[in-house]
Design an enzyme around this catalytic site. Structure first.
Site, mmCIF file in Angstrom:
data_model
loop_
_atom_site.group_PDB
_atom_site.id
_atom_site.type_symbol
_atom_site.label_atom_id
_atom_site.label_comp_id
_atom_site.label_asym_id
_atom_site.label_seq_id
_atom_site.Cartn_x
_atom_site.Cartn_y
_atom_site.Cartn_z
ATOM 1 N N GLU A 131 4.448 0.247 -5.301
ATOM 2 C CA GLU A 131 4.901 0.071 -6.179
ATOM 3 C C GLU A 131 4.514 1.292 -7.391
ATOM 4 O OE1 GLU A 131 2.700 -3.398 -7.794
ATOM 5 O OE2 GLU A 131 3.535 -4.582 -5.944
ATOM 6 N N PRO A 185 -5.009 1.705 -2.195
ATOM 7 C CA PRO A 185 -4.553 0.451 -2.394
ATOM 8 C C PRO A 185 -3.390 0.546 -1.841
ATOM 9 C CG PRO A 185 -5.367 1.859 -4.574
ATOM 10 C CD PRO A 185 -4.763 2.404 -3.430
ATOM 11 N N LEU A 186 -2.847 -0.242 -1.103
ATOM 12 C CA LEU A 186 -1.253 -0.869 -0.306
ATOM 13 C C LEU A 186 -0.606 -1.699 -1.683
ATOM 14 C CD1 LEU A 186 -1.723 -3.279 2.501
ATOM 15 C CD2 LEU A 186 -0.872 -0.531 2.412
ATOM 16 N N CYS A 187 -0.808 -1.425 -3.088
ATOM 17 C CA CYS A 187 0.070 -1.784 -4.033
ATOM 18 C C CYS A 187 0.338 -0.297 -4.171
ATOM 19 C CB CYS A 187 -0.996 -2.402 -5.395
ATOM 20 S SG CYS A 187 -1.882 -2.346 -5.485
ATOM 21 N N THR A 188 -0.642 0.487 -4.395
ATOM 22 C CA THR A 188 0.180 1.715 -5.093
ATOM 23 C C THR A 188 1.171 2.213 -4.348
ATOM 24 O OG1 THR A 188 -2.085 2.174 -6.164
ATOM 25 C CG2 THR A 188 -1.003 3.907 -5.289
#
Ligand SMILES: [Zn+2]
EC number: 6.2.1.64
Lengths: 452, 499
Positions: free
Chosen positions: A218, A212-215
């Site tokens: 962030e 996932p891009l948020c992983t």
């Protein structure tokens, strides 16, 4: 064991193969017609295409040439890289940078006299569909799902159905497909209309799990997260509009150093240059002996399919060498509603519908969603998106009604090539379509078919 | 097809060195000594590669091999393998692995005996019509890095040590900050909730199906939101709390093996096993050394990195304890206490849960197998073809010894060879104690039809399997074939027989 040490004459050279081909047996195909001339007949008649001249392709060409096939073609768009040399055994240091298909063909012809291999140094999509129709059997030695899927759709496209929607066996173009990953591999026989095609069991090849891009942005935790951050996020930030090229060493070096910085920032260890390459290019280490095993199984199946001298695998073999030598054969079943090997998606048209309206329908059709389609009918180009010359030549057809283009028959089979979603990815796809014209006499069969 | 970097591992490099896939490779005893090879063969090239017709086969194979990889030292001996086995058995003692291809039964028996006495790995390969076999024979092969495909992570959630418990306590799993809450790693959630569960259940962890279900409900009850990935992971991993403490049966068997009673002639592997046994009984408290790695999981980077360090530290402490035990053991048996490297001990500790010991019966022993095992294979539909081929591959050699030729070599004699082969096969069966068992008539006919033909893709398949096993045996990584692999080229349903 049986070969004499004297200078062999041509039959003596093939004596072992001839034993199998000239003698009757109980465990053979119904079509088997043993004869001392069978090998010669196969050699002069059979046209075999090998797709891919990499780890599997090199082995396949050698195996097929030594199984009595004499007319082989090989297609591969890649050039030889120094990292291929450890297992693509037909290539030498001096071949680096040359076409894989050309070098592989030349090497095997040098070693096995009497075999003729025609190399094709291009993408599989660059060939016209008709190119593929000349082969009796297509053997796939690929490492990409997209390429397999494409060839599968081309081969299945040749399958014709009779008026009762039963496949016509003579039109089936058999494929033998092999694939390896480390110590594991598969070999399968695909006879369109009889055994499941690649698309029928596409679930055997689940799409790559993406982070996932948020992983990545962030909460990175692993070295791979740091690498994918540099590759998927940071590159575009720093180089807007400049596409990333995984084969460019400078690009790769940049990703590596950015990943390293990020890993340091978050206290993550394990970023190395080879891991960076592995993650970005999605490399699964290839092992030469696995390639040898899988290719041999594929070549043997091609040989048996053609000669009928024994049974064939039904229909999917898996090999796992991690723990011992584990071989399993599974008989998968066809998906009766398969878009690729089934009778084709039915499209009903008004006799006034033009080719350009038809192309628009393909884009909107819920099961197809083919964008920018090129359309062919019995090998004739109705409309081609590219190359430019062909586009110009076929452009006038766009405003002509399909009914007219298809010579006013009540129904016809056409092929559309374009970009379509497959396994979560937009890839170039070929679809077989059955076009039926509304209200035209003779389409009684179409009336009973459920509209899709 | 672009590949780079990752593939340049030692095992793939080795692989290339070990290849014998040149264009003609029959009747050869092919021998490996690390980076060098020797080939033994008397016959001349006569088959396919016209460039070397009339040359000694072993010689042309050496030159092909060196063309593939100039770092390989290849030698050849112009001699029949059978003669060499009979007249110069000590020739073989210089090698690590001996690969015997197309060797008849009588020579193979002798070669196996020679190799066993010298602790050399023997791999026998046979390609025969549409069948063939690969067999591994060595007294004992111990694997540390067995690298299984799916293996449970070593998280110790059922038995967390002080530092892990302390870290879990330092995080408030009831923190209402949604960012913290959905980034609390499942290890922490499970350690905390397992403790909570145990407090309410007399110190026991969930073990029955009902309890496991209730434990999952307990986890779900702590979710703030249905889409919290970390809690989903905790539910999916909740079974890891209920794993049986202690060590697996397979490792227990190794620890309890007689070889773990070490002396000055014991191998390093068994000395480590002896040390491991003491570790389990003492500082391990019934557990093996911790592996020290954790899988990726939803977490704040900071929490994840701290957890990694806690696991690593415990693994290092366990490894250090093992190191002391190894030194003591070496001292006790009169060896230099530093003679086993730290790196080796570390690899051993990391893989302690995955140790494997493979022992092989000699080929002579295999010839008088346990009758009930053979009968089981015969009656099992999945194995009956393999068993038939196994008997028939032995029978053709017997027949060849009597008639000086394989059955079915001549078209004119096939009809007579079929009953001959049947008779010989029956005698093989009765020697194995299988009186009255019968073979498939179709397969007997097929064997005669094959006439010992070497079909290239079959030979390539068998050669590929044999090389794969040699790589595993030489690198001592992964688990080698444990018996005889029988290739079924008819419908490809091949099997491994352990006899
Ligand atoms: Zn299909």
């Amino acid at each position: 064991m049986a070969t004499p040490d004297a200078q062999p004459t041509e039959p003596a050279r093939w004596r072992d193969l001839d034993m199998l081909l000239s003698r009757p047996g109980n465990l053979v195909a119904a079509s088997f017609d043993p004869s001392p001339t069978l090998r010669d007949e196969i050699g002069s008649f059979a046209e075999v295409l090998v797709v891919g001249a990499g780890g599997l392709g090199c082995e396949l060409l050698k195996d097929l040439a030594l199984s009595g096939f004499k007319n082989l073609h090989v297609i591969d768009m890649d050039t030889i890289d120094v990292s291929n040399l450890n297992r693509q055994f037909l290539f030498r240091v001096q071949d680096v940078g040359k076409s894989k298909a050309q070098v592989a063909a030349k090497r095997v012809m040098e070693r096995v006299s009497g075999v003729n291999i025609k190399p094709h140094f291009c993408r599989i999509e660059d060939k016209e569909i008709e190119f593929y129709s000349q082969f009796h059997i297509i053997v796939l030695g690929l490492d990409s799902i997209e390429a397999r899927s494409y060839i599968n759709s081309v081969a299945c496209g040749f399958l014709e159905y009779d008026s009762n929607d039963n496949p016509i066996p003579e039109t089936a173009k058999p494929m033998v497909d092999g694939g390896t990953e480390g110590f594991k591999g598969h070999a399968r026989v695909i006879i369109p209309g009889t055994t499941p095609c690649f698309e029928c069991n596409i679930w055997l090849f689940p799409p790559q799990v993406k982070f996932p891009l948020c992983t990545l942005a962030e909460t990175p935790r692993t070295a791979a997260h740091c690498i994918e951050y540099a590759h998927l996020i940071k590159w575009d930030e720093v180089h807007p509009g400049k596409p990333f090229d995984a084969d460019d060493a400078e690009h790769m070096q940049w990703i590596y150093s950015e990943a390293l910085k990020r890993a340091e920032l978050f206290g993550i260890s394990g970023v190395t240059y080879s891991l960076t390459q592995g993650v970005v290019k999605n490399i699964i280490p290839a092992i030469a002996s696995t390639n040898a095993i899988i290719s041999a199984a594929c070549a043997l199946e091609a040989f048996k399919l053609f000669s009928g001298c024994s049974k064939t695998v039904s229909n999917y073999l898996t090999y796992n060498g991690l723990e011992g030598t584990h071989i399993k054969v599974t008989e998968f079943v066809r998906d009766k509603d398969c878009l690729v090997c089934g009778p084709g998606t039915l499209i009903e048209l008004d006799t006034s519908a033009t080719l350009s309206q038809f192309i628009k329908m393909l884009e909107e059709h819920p099961n197809l969603r083919i964008s920018k389609a090129s359309v062919t009918h019995e090998g004739n180009n109705l409309y081609m998106q590219s190359p430019e010359v062909l586009e110009q030549m076929t452009r006038p057809n766009l405003s002509v009604p399909m009914f007219e283009l298809l010579k006013e028959v009540p129904c016809a089979t056409v092929h559309a090539t374009g970009m379509a979603e497959n396994n979560g990815k937009k890839v170039s796809s070929l679809r077989k379509l059955r076009v039926a014209f509304k209200g035209v006499i003779g389409d009684s069969k179409m009336d009973t078919t459920e509209s899709s | 097809m672009a590949t780079a970097g990752v593939v340049a591992e030692p095992k793939t490099k080795y692989d290339r060195q070990l290849r014998k896939r040149v264009f003609d490779g029959e009747s050869i005893v092919f021998i490996i000594l690390r980076k060098s090879f020797s080939f033994v063969n008397l016959r001349l090239v006569s088959n396919v590669d016209e460039g070397c017709l009339g040359q000694p086969r072993a010689k042309s194979i050496c030159s092909f091999l060196q063309e593939l990889n100039d770092a390989v030292k290849a030698k050849f001996v112009e001699e029949t393998p059978a003669t060499l086995i009979d007249t110069n058995p000590s020739f073989f003692s210089q090698f690590t692995v001996v690969i015997a291809t197309q060797l008849p039964e009588s020579s193979l028996l002798k070669l196996d005996d020679i190799c066993r006495k010298a602790d050399i790995v023997l791999v026998a390969a046979r390609s025969y019509g549409l069948t063939g076999l690969v067999r591994v024979s060595v007294k004992e092969h111990c694997v540390i890095e067995s690298k299984p495909d799916h293996f449970l992570d070593d998280l110790r959630l059922h038995n967390p040590w002080a530092e892990l418990k302390q870290f879990a306590k330092s995080i408030d799993i009831n923190d209402k900050d949604p960012v913290v809450h959905k980034h609390t790693p499942y290890i922490v959630i499970l350690v905390r909730l397992a403790e909570k569960w145990a407090d309410a259940h007399d110190g026991n962890l969930p073990s029955t199906r009902q309890e496991k279900r209730e434990f999952k409900d307990l986890i779900r009850a702590h979710m703030l939101n249905v889409d919290e990935e970390n809690y989903k992971e905790a539910v999916e991993s909740s079974y890891k709390v209920s794993v049986t403490p202690g060590i697996s049966d397979e490792v227990r068997q190794i620890i309890d093996d007689n070889s773990a009673e070490v002396n000055s002639s014991s191998s390093d592997f068994w000395i480590l096993v002896a040390a491991l046994k003491e570790f389990v009984a003492n500082e391990g408290n019934g557990e093996l050394p911790l592996e020290g790695t954790i899988p990726d999981m939803t977490s704040l980077t900071e929490y994840y990195v701290s957890l990694q360090k806690i696991y690593q530290a415990k693994a290092e402490a366990d490894c250090l304890a093992m190191e002391h035990r190894v030194k003591d053991t070496l001292k006790r048996i009169g060896r230099d206490p530093d003679s086993i490297s730290r790196a080796y001990i570390k690899t051993f500790c990391k893989n302690a849960r995955k140790l494997r010991v493979c022992r092989y019966r000699s080929i002579e022993e295999e010839f008088s197998p346990i009758v009930s095992e053979v009968q089981r294979y015969f009656t099992d539909e999945d194995y009956s073809y393999a068993m038939n081929f196994y008997i028939l591959l032995r029978a053709v050699d017997r027949l060849a010894a009597n008639y000086s030729r394989l059955p079915g070599i001549f078209d004119s004699e096939i009809d007579e060879d079929i009953p001959r082969l049947k008779t010989v096969a029956a005698s093989v069966l009765s020697e194995m104690g299988l009186i009255g068992a019968s073979l498939s008539e179709d397969l007997i006919t097929e064997m005669c039809r094959f006439g010992g033909a070497e079909i290239h893709p079959v030979a390539a398949f068998i050669g590929g399997v044999a090389s794969q096993e040699v790589i595993k045996l030489v690198t001592k990584q992964f688990v080698p074939l444990r018996g005889t692999f029988i290739f079924n080229g008819i419908d490809l349903k091949s099997q491994v027989l352990v006899l």
